[in-house]
Design a protein around this motif. Structure first.
Motif, PDB file in Angstrom:
ATOM      1  N   PHE A   1       0.860  -1.167   0.000  1.00 28.10           N
ATOM      2  CA  PHE A   1       0.000   0.000   0.000  1.00 28.10           C
ATOM      3  C   PHE A   1       0.901   1.222   0.000  1.00 28.10           C
ATOM      4  CE2 PHE A   1      -2.376   3.336   2.343  1.00 28.10           C
ATOM      5  CZ  PHE A   1      -3.360   3.551   1.385  1.00 28.10           C
ATOM      6  N   VAL A   2       0.976   1.894  -1.135  1.00 27.36           N
ATOM      7  CA  VAL A   2       1.756   3.117  -1.283  1.00 27.36           C
ATOM      8  C   VAL A   2       0.765   4.241  -1.467  1.00 27.36           C
ATOM      9  CG1 VAL A   2       3.463   4.321  -2.675  1.00 27.36           C
ATOM     10  CG2 VAL A   2       3.709   1.879  -2.262  1.00 27.36           C
ATOM     11  N   TYR A   3       0.920   5.313  -0.711  1.00 30.18           N
ATOM     12  CA  TYR A   3      -0.091   6.366  -0.696  1.00 30.18           C
ATOM     13  C   TYR A   3       0.542   7.663  -1.194  1.00 30.18           C
ATOM     14  CZ  TYR A   3      -4.252   8.749   1.227  1.00 30.18           C
ATOM     15  OH  TYR A   3      -5.388   9.485   1.386  1.00 30.18           O
ATOM     16  N   ILE A   4       0.571   8.682  -0.382  1.00 27.09           N
ATOM     17  CA  ILE A   4       1.135   9.973  -0.771  1.00 27.09           C
ATOM     18  C   ILE A   4       1.946  10.540   0.394  1.00 27.09           C
ATOM     19  CG2 ILE A   4      -0.636  10.632  -2.439  1.00 27.09           C
ATOM     20  CD1 ILE A   4      -1.988  12.237  -0.178  1.00 27.09           C
ATOM     21  N   GLY A   5       2.745  11.554   0.084  1.00 26.46           N
ATOM     22  CA  GLY A   5       3.375  12.404   1.084  1.00 26.46           C
ATOM     23  C   GLY A   5       4.012  11.664   2.240  1.00 26.46           C
ATOM     24  N   ASP A   6       3.597  12.059   3.447  1.00 26.61           N
ATOM     25  CA  ASP A   6       4.216  11.549   4.666  1.00 26.61           C
ATOM     26  C   ASP A   6       4.120  10.036   4.781  1.00 26.61           C
ATOM     27  OD1 ASP A   6       4.240  14.288   5.037  1.00 26.61           O
ATOM     28  OD2 ASP A   6       3.873  14.154   7.183  1.00 26.61           O
ATOM     29  N   PHE A   7       3.066   9.447   4.254  1.00 25.43           N
ATOM     30  CA  PHE A   7       2.938   7.995   4.371  1.00 25.43           C
ATOM     31  C   PHE A   7       4.100   7.299   3.675  1.00 25.43           C
ATOM     32  CE2 PHE A   7       1.485   3.750   3.421  1.00 25.43           C
ATOM     33  CZ  PHE A   7       0.785   3.388   4.565  1.00 25.43           C
TER      34      PHE A   7
ATOM     35  N   CYS B   1     -21.450  -0.567   3.312  1.00 20.65           N
ATOM     36  CA  CYS B   1     -21.343  -0.380   1.864  1.00 20.65           C
ATOM     37  C   CYS B   1     -20.962   1.059   1.529  1.00 20.65           C
ATOM     38  CB  CYS B   1     -22.655  -0.762   1.189  1.00 20.65           C
ATOM     39  SG  CYS B   1     -23.009  -2.534   1.212  1.00 20.65           S
ATOM     40  N   PHE B   2     -21.606   2.006   2.204  1.00 23.93           N
ATOM     41  CA  PHE B   2     -21.274   3.399   1.924  1.00 23.93           C
ATOM     42  C   PHE B   2     -19.847   3.710   2.371  1.00 23.93           C
ATOM     43  CE2 PHE B   2     -21.011   7.901   2.961  1.00 23.93           C
ATOM     44  CZ  PHE B   2     -21.426   8.455   1.759  1.00 23.93           C
ATOM     45  N   THR B   3     -19.434   3.174   3.509  1.00 22.73           N
ATOM     46  CA  THR B   3     -18.061   3.387   3.983  1.00 22.73           C
ATOM     47  C   THR B   3     -17.057   2.847   2.977  1.00 22.73           C
ATOM     48  OG1 THR B   3     -18.683   3.343   6.316  1.00 22.73           O
ATOM     49  CG2 THR B   3     -16.410   2.776   5.778  1.00 22.73           C
ATOM     50  N   PHE B   4     -17.333   1.655   2.466  1.00 23.49           N
ATOM     51  CA  PHE B   4     -16.445   1.084   1.451  1.00 23.49           C
ATOM     52  C   PHE B   4     -16.366   1.999   0.234  1.00 23.49           C
ATOM     53  CE2 PHE B   4     -16.357  -1.197  -2.608  1.00 23.49           C
ATOM     54  CZ  PHE B   4     -15.084  -1.725  -2.563  1.00 23.49           C
ATOM     55  N   GLY B   5     -17.517   2.479  -0.226  1.00 24.44           N
ATOM     56  CA  GLY B   5     -17.534   3.312  -1.423  1.00 24.44           C
ATOM     57  C   GLY B   5     -16.843   4.642  -1.231  1.00 24.44           C
ATOM     58  N   TYR B   6     -17.159   5.347  -0.129  1.00 26.09           N
ATOM     59  CA  TYR B   6     -16.575   6.687   0.036  1.00 26.09           C
ATOM     60  C   TYR B   6     -15.077   6.613   0.345  1.00 26.09           C
ATOM     61  CZ  TYR B   6     -15.334   8.200   4.832  1.00 26.09           C
ATOM     62  OH  TYR B   6     -14.699   8.438   6.033  1.00 26.09           O
ATOM     63  N   THR B   7     -14.654   5.629   1.145  1.00 25.51           N
ATOM     64  CA  THR B   7     -13.226   5.540   1.480  1.00 25.51           C
ATOM     65  C   THR B   7     -12.405   5.119   0.273  1.00 25.51           C
ATOM     66  OG1 THR B   7     -13.901   4.860   3.715  1.00 25.51           O
ATOM     67  CG2 THR B   7     -11.581   4.657   3.156  1.00 25.51           C
ATOM     68  N   THR B   8     -12.947   4.195  -0.517  1.00 25.01           N
ATOM     69  CA  THR B   8     -12.241   3.786  -1.730  1.00 25.01           C
ATOM     70  C   THR B   8     -12.085   4.961  -2.677  1.00 25.01           C
ATOM     71  OG1 THR B   8     -13.144   1.538  -1.523  1.00 25.01           O
ATOM     72  CG2 THR B   8     -12.264   2.183  -3.671  1.00 25.01           C
ATOM     73  N   LEU B   9     -13.144   5.718  -2.857  1.00 25.26           N
ATOM     74  CA  LEU B   9     -13.079   6.883  -3.738  1.00 25.26           C
ATOM     75  C   LEU B   9     -12.132   7.932  -3.183  1.00 25.26           C
ATOM     76  CD1 LEU B   9     -14.136   8.294  -6.263  1.00 25.26           C
ATOM     77  CD2 LEU B   9     -16.035   9.182  -4.887  1.00 25.26           C
ATOM     78  N   TYR B  10     -12.165   8.137  -1.860  1.00 26.05           N
ATOM     79  CA  TYR B  10     -11.278   9.120  -1.233  1.00 26.05           C
ATOM     80  C   TYR B  10      -9.809   8.748  -1.450  1.00 26.05           C
ATOM     81  CZ  TYR B  10      -8.784  11.607   2.461  1.00 26.05           C
ATOM     82  OH  TYR B  10      -7.870  12.389   3.149  1.00 26.05           O
ATOM     83  N   LEU B  11      -9.475   7.480  -1.225  1.00 27.57           N
ATOM     84  CA  LEU B  11      -8.089   7.045  -1.403  1.00 27.57           C
ATOM     85  C   LEU B  11      -7.669   7.152  -2.866  1.00 27.57           C
ATOM     86  CD1 LEU B  11      -8.013   3.904   0.929  1.00 27.57           C
ATOM     87  CD2 LEU B  11      -6.978   6.135   1.362  1.00 27.57           C
ATOM     88  N   ALA B  12      -8.582   6.775  -3.771  1.00 28.93           N
ATOM     89  CA  ALA B  12      -8.252   6.831  -5.192  1.00 28.93           C
ATOM     90  C   ALA B  12      -8.010   8.263  -5.651  1.00 28.93           C
ATOM     91  CB  ALA B  12      -9.379   6.198  -6.009  1.00 28.93           C
TER      92      ALA B  12
END
Length: 868
Positions: free
Chosen positions: A39-45, A461-472
């Motif tokens: 899992f590679v993200y952005i910035g500080d991570f 289901c909504f948590t999965f959808g919004y978090t996936t979209l947020y990370l993407a």
């Protein structure tokens, strides 16, 4: 209320844990597959969280836990990494795996942390609801809030999200059940996990205590017990707290009064977008930390400004505030909202520091999740009014931002105030979809027996959808991901240095790329992105013209610092146009995506000087020349100048002897090389160097000065001197000498002693009250306590007619009529018949706790029996 999730009175903690674990795994999995198992993200991570875990993992497994050579110019390992990970149990789980596996564990650890946050918050929320299924929903709201998604960027913030609910549970046990010891233990856990967040948690617990006690009989009389156990918990954690506190004392980011808010800034935010940004953080999903979009100029990058609850947003919270009166939770929520809007009060959670952070919002979110769970459970609370206000406020924020024109040079530049209107409308869509789903949930499912199951499924289901979209939307490009993976994560395995740094110590330099790649590669490196380093580094760099706040990045024009710091190799990305930023380097190799250059003016660690100048004289030198002067003479304060002046030449500063020309610098390098140590070796406790001079000398080491260092020369104790503003030197006599420096973390041994004593006090304290409880076993048991959030009489009158689509009818009402209040919630003082209550085994204080009566078909042990 019937429930397909199980009997309402049975604990749902494992259900909470596994649902949270599965949901978190579901939205991380696509990105792990996308990045080939990582899992590679952005910035500080990417440039802190992953390399810090790798570095600390290898240090602990090798026993190198005192002085770390791979953090900036060297750092107190415990003091530098206690803030990030060192006392986190999740980090210690990684020790079961090899260091090469650590980057692959980042996503699984985040999944586990999320599940644990749901678990601990469940145990807090379930104390205040009758139907435990609503505690499940509240716990998931806490674990998957916008704050949690935002702070994936800061992986180590999730530890405090996990462990904070335990402290409130311990406090509740002390205040309500008079259970001794639990609060002290939970205080110690939170203090150890992260000392910086613990400051804010102390502030919150004080506020919580005084508001909570207004609803408890005799609550104020327990203040001494709360203070005693709080202090005891702090003392238990002294082995972690004391070294951490000593490491940051004097850090420019923490000094007083320079960093205090004052004047009007204490009461009013100076950024015009700050206050609307705070309000919006409760009604919209979070922005990417490094790319604020909705309020791009609110001055809150990386502030963790998010308090959004998925699916329900503020509907349940506002409904609770509107419907319930004279209630401690309502008062506490209002107090927290006021604190968030007043700069000086908000700064209490960061030690009154002027830097703007809302990293205490997870504490407020726990209360918001509790209020939402209570609202969903109690249908006499007018959820419709809370929903309508949430919809109105959401629209009131979205419409002006979405449709206000921006005019520049007489022409309309864009319609909308957000930085990127496309991202803005995506976020608006998420907020609207959440409200729509919430409306459908309450309209179609509230009256059914499957309401809780439907709510749980929709939330996940909504948590999965919004978090996936947020990370993407937050992630960088695949090309950049591959750059980090190939050159950073896998770089060490594919990099072979011309000279092994384990055979001969040297430092490296990475020009304008690869943040903290030195940590990935396990090479000492002068470029460092790290906030907690020795104060002496913070003191030194500004004096030579280099900015030092959260990172050390000496610019190429300060090339003399490279020789002073024993830099041997320079890495420059092959894609860079500038391949010759500093004089004196020649290409020796090409590896990974880098050209590798060797420094012709490299100096081994440990060399002597034959001249000095005072600090006052050094301050008179033009800043751009100071780095060169440091190669010619030592900088001594007045006391050390008086002591060592006779053995050194006093360098007179004038126009004729300043090393302005490059040839002057080369002459100084040759002089230092002629007085260099012949050998330098490191180990887990310090370092050893050997030298042989024809007269007494002061030998300089470019190791940051810290109180934990001690030295011997030829086995005899020697004084460690602070020279060049922030580094170490030691006097050696003429002839062959062995110099030995040893390091012990300041505060560690005293902290261990204090912690050991405090643990003994805790044991004695616990045993004393356990024995008292044992003597009372023959007496009638105290009645079980009630955890009702409010009495029915505390509800404001509901509106005459509920909003269209909403019903306040109780789902179990056969005739569709609302039952009497006592059928829903008996008065707070009403207790069950003792004959119908089964008691648990003694807790650790000896005090029993209530357990529900056995169901039909069970005996007293809960085992199935044949039904009659």
């Amino acid at each position: 209320m019937n429930s397909l999730l199980g009997q309402p009175q049975k604990s749902k903690h494992w259900l909470t844990f596994w649902v949270a674990l599965a949901t978190a795994a579901a939205f991380f999995l696509p990105f792990v597959i996308y990045n080939r198992g990582l899992f590679v993200y952005i910035g500080d991570f990417n440039c802190q969280q992953i390399p810090f875990y790798k570095l600390a993992h290898e240090a602990v497994r090798s026993g190198d836990i005192f002085w770390n050579w791979y953090t900036d110019l060297g750092a107190n390992f415990i003091g530098s990494y206690s803030f990030y990970l060192l006392f986190s149990p999740f980090f210690w789980l990684t020790l079961l795996f090899p260091t090469a596996a650590v980057p692959y564990l980042m996503a699984p650890l985040l999944v586990l942390k999320t599940a644990c946050a749901a678990l601990t918050s469940y145990f807090y929320i379930q104390r205040f609801v009758r139907d435990k299924n609503y505690a499940v929903i509240g716990a998931l709201l806490y674990a998957f809030s916008g704050f949690t998604a935002y702070n994936i960027f800061f992986n180590h913030f999730h530890e405090v999200i996990v462990f904070f609910p335990l402290m409130l549970i311990g406090l509740e046990e002390l205040l309500v059940n008079d259970r001794k010891g639990a609060f002290a233990v939970t205080v110690a856990i939170n203090a150890m996990v992260n000392y910086w967040f613990f400051v804010g948690e102390v502030v919150f617990v004080i506020l919580y205590y005084f508001v909570r006690c207004t609803g408890l009989k005799g609550g104020f009389k327990k203040i001494l017990w709360v203070a005693f156990e709080g202090l005891l918990g702090v003392l238990i954690s002294a082995f972690a707290l004391l070294p951490s506190a000593l490491a940051v004392m004097g850090n420019p980011r923490t000094t007083f009064p320079e960093n205090l808010l004052s004047g009007w800034q204490f009461w009013l935010y100076t950024h015009e977008q700050r206050q609307p940004g705070i309000v919006a953080s409760f009604f919209f999903p979070p922005d990417t930390p490094s790319r604020p979009n909705m309020f791009p100029d609110h001055g809150a990058k990386w502030a963790s400004l998010s308090a959004w609850l998925p699916l329900f947003s503020m509907s349940g919270v506002l409904a609770y505030l509107i419907s319930v009166r004279k209630n401690w939770l309502r008062k506490l929520l209002i107090a927290c909202f006021v604190v968030a809007m007043v700069p000086g009060l908000n700064s209490l959670f960061v030690g009154l520091n002027h830097s703007y952070y809302t990293r205490w919002f997870y504490m407020l979110i726990l209360l918001m999740a509790l209020a939402t769970a209570a609202t969903l459970e109690n249908e006499r609370i007018d959820f419709a009014r809370g929903f309508r206000w949430t919809a109105v406020i959401t629209a009131a924020i979205a419409i002006p931002i979405g449709f206000t024109p921006v005019i520049k040079d007489g022409e309309i530049e864009q319609i909308g105030l957000a930085k990127d209107m496309r991202i803005f409308w995506v976020y608006v869509a998420l907020a609207v979809i959440a409200l729509a789903l919430c409306y459908l949930l309450m309209f179609f499912a509230r009256r059914t027996a499957r309401f809780q199951r439907i709510a749980l499924v929709m939330l996940c289901c909504f948590t999965f959808g919004y978090t996936t979209l947020y990370l993407a939307m937050s992630k960088q490009t695949l090309e950049r991901d591959n750059y980090i993976i190939d050159n950073g994560v896998h770089g060490r395995a594919n990099l072979t240095m011309p000279v092994d740094p384990d055979d001969e110590f040297y430092r490296t330099d990475i020009y304008d790329s690869g943040e903290n790649f030195g940590m990935y590669w396990h090479l000492p490196n002068i470029q460092a992105f790290h906030s907690v380093v020795p104060v002496s580094i913070m003191e030194f760099y500004p004096e030579v013209g280099v900015k030092r706040d959260v990172s050390s990045r000496p610019q190429p024009e300060y090339f003399a610092l490279r020789s002073l710091f024993s830099v041997r190799y320079l890495f420059i990305d092959r894609s860079k146009e500038e391949q010759d930023p500093m004089p004196g380097y020649h290409l020796v190799d090409q590896q990974l995506d880098f050209n590798i250059y060797e420094n012709e003016n490299y100096l081994p660690m440990g060399f002597a000087f034959d001249a000095y100048l005072t600090r006052e004289e050094f301050d008179e030198i033009p800043t751009d020349l100071r780095h060169k002067v440091l190669m010619r003479a030592l900088v001594l304060d007045e006391e050390r100048a008086a002591t060592y002046g006779p053995m050194l030449e006093h360098l007179e500063i004038g126009d004729t002897n300043l090393p302005e020309a490059y040839t002057d610098f080369l002459d100084d390098v040759d002089a230092r090389r002629s007085m260099a140590c012949s050998d330098f070796t490191r180990d887990n406790l310090g370092f050893t160097a050997t030298c042989n001079f024809d007269q007494p000398r002061l030998v300089f080491f470019s190791v940051p000065y810290e109180a934990g260092w001690s030295a011997t020369v030829n086995g005899e104790e020697a004084q460690v001197e602070k020279v060049d503003i922030g580094f170490m030197a030691v006097r050696v006599p003429a002839g062959a000498c062995e110099i030995r420096f040893d390091y012990m973390t300041p505060g560690l041994l005293p902290g261990l002693a204090v912690s050991g004593g405090a643990i003994l006090v805790l044991l004695a304290y616990w045993l004393f009250f356990r024995s008292r409880s044992a003597k009372r076993r023959g007496r009638p048991a105290d009645p079980p306590r009630t955890y009702e959030l409010f009495d029915p009489d505390q509800l404001f009158p509901a509106e005459d007619e509920p909003a269209d689509g909403f019903s306040l009818d109780h789902p179990l009402s056969d005739d569709g009529e609302e039952p009497e209040p006592e059928e829903l919630y008996p008065p707070a003082g009403e207790l069950p018949d003792p004959s119908e209550v089964r008691w648990e085994a003694e807790d650790f204080t000896g005090a029993p706790g209530p357990v529900i009566p056995p169901e039909d078909g069970e005996d007293e042990t809960g085992k199935d029996q044949p039904k009659k």
